[in-house]
Scaffold this motif. Structure first.
Motif, short mmCIF file in Angstrom:
data_model
loop_
_atom_site.label_atom_id
_atom_site.label_comp_id
_atom_site.label_asym_id
_atom_site.label_seq_id
_atom_site.Cartn_x
_atom_site.Cartn_y
_atom_site.Cartn_z
N ASP A 133 52.02 11.09 37.32
CA ASP A 133 51.29 10.38 36.37
C ASP A 133 50.03 11.25 36.39
OD1 ASP A 133 53.12 8.55 35.96
OD2 ASP A 133 52.26 7.44 37.82
N ASP A 155 53.41 18.51 28.99
CA ASP A 155 54.40 17.05 29.49
C ASP A 155 53.71 16.57 30.37
OD1 ASP A 155 56.30 15.25 29.53
OD2 ASP A 155 57.60 16.42 30.85
N ASP A 157 50.66 12.52 30.78
CA ASP A 157 50.57 11.06 30.03
C ASP A 157 49.45 10.90 28.93
OD1 ASP A 157 52.72 9.80 31.58
OD2 ASP A 157 51.69 10.96 33.33
N ALA A 179 51.89 12.53 23.96
CA ALA A 179 50.98 11.59 24.86
C ALA A 179 49.98 11.30 23.98
CB ALA A 179 50.80 12.21 26.08
N GLN A 250 46.91 4.30 30.75
CA GLN A 250 48.02 5.35 30.81
C GLN A 250 48.59 5.69 32.23
OE1 GLN A 250 49.11 6.18 28.00
NE2 GLN A 250 47.57 5.10 26.98
N LEU A 251 48.07 5.34 33.15
CA LEU A 251 48.46 5.71 34.42
C LEU A 251 49.00 4.26 35.27
CD1 LEU A 251 45.70 8.42 35.65
CD2 LEU A 251 47.97 8.80 34.56
#
Length: 251
Positions: A133, A155, A157, A179, A250-251
């Motif tokens: 993450d 790629d 988050d 993202a 997001q994490l």
């Protein structure tokens, strides 16, 4: 969504200060295509696992104490923070002319720029405390670098730009961005002004990219940089607060 903010509650940037946690910060070397780079990693070693990883891209003057302190602040909030280097360990600028030359060389060679960003990500992923993450963020030049990585389809988050250069180079777009992107920007920024912000938001809309922008009324370009003539406490603390919210989501 675009939010215009003219004032904000002060967020104590020293909340959960390093003195209150067992923070470990240290430099580390890595290679990308034969060039040696020196980054900095910080995390709270008291935690069995961190809240996630935040990569920080430096400003045009290279990786300095500023990015390291921001990394320490993130570590104090429970994240593994990695300040990456896109210039090279022996290629640090020492004056304004060299700042311009180092950043200009990467702006002129976008393939090299992207290779160094992706190579730094790969190196960070080998470090202790770095999981899957990951969020990429940056200030000024680092904000522009963050948007470069977003357009490259890195790629991870999410992407966060603090007063970054917002222009999209000819031939690029956000069609590969998968993202969310957060833009934190001053309305009086003379480098990338409101027209540039409107342009990039339109490009993200056209590409179907999840995005948000928080504007700080009257803030100029380097509003987060302590000691800068553009420093703005409300914009600094407000943008940090926005970052914390983004990381939490997001994490």
């Amino acid at each position: 969504m675009i939010r215009t903010v003219t004032s904000t509650l002060a967020l104590g940037l020293a909340v959960a200060s390093p003195a209150a946690a067992d923070l470990a910060g240290q430099p580390f070397d890595y290679e990308v295509d034969g060039t040696v780079f020196e980054g900095y990693v910080a995390r709270n070693t008291d935690l069995p696992e961190t809240e996630g990883t935040v990569l920080i891209v430096h400003d045009w003057d290279g990786l300095t104490a500023y990015e390291k302190q921001r990394a320490d602040m993130l570590a104090a909030q429970g994240y593994t923070a990695v300040a990456i280097d896109v210039y090279g360990k022996t290629n640090r600028p020492t004056n304004m002319e060299e700042n311009q030359a180092r950043s200009g060389a990467l702006y002129a060679d976008r393939d090299l720029f992207r290779a160094r960003l992706s190579g730094s990500l790969a190196a960070a992923q080998e470090l202790d405390g770095v999981g899957n993450d990951i969020i990429l963020m940056g200030y000024c030049f680092g904000g522009a670098a963050t948007l470069e990585a977003a357009r490259a389809g890195m790629d991870i988050d999410g992407f966060v730009s603090f007063h970054g250069g917002l222009g999209t180079p000819e031939g690029q777009d956000y069609s590969m961005t998968t993202a969310p992107v957060l833009l934190l920007h001053g309305t009086a920024d003379p480098v990338s002004g409101p027209a540039d912000l409107a342009q990039v938001v339109g490009e993200m809309l056209d590409a179907g990219v999840e995005h948000d922008a928080q504007l700080f009324g009257g803030a100029r370009h380097s509003f987060t940089v302590w000691g800068s003539r553009d420093y703005d406490l409300a914009a600094d603390t407000g943008s940090w607060d926005a970052l914390m919210g983004f990381l939490d989501a997001q994490l």
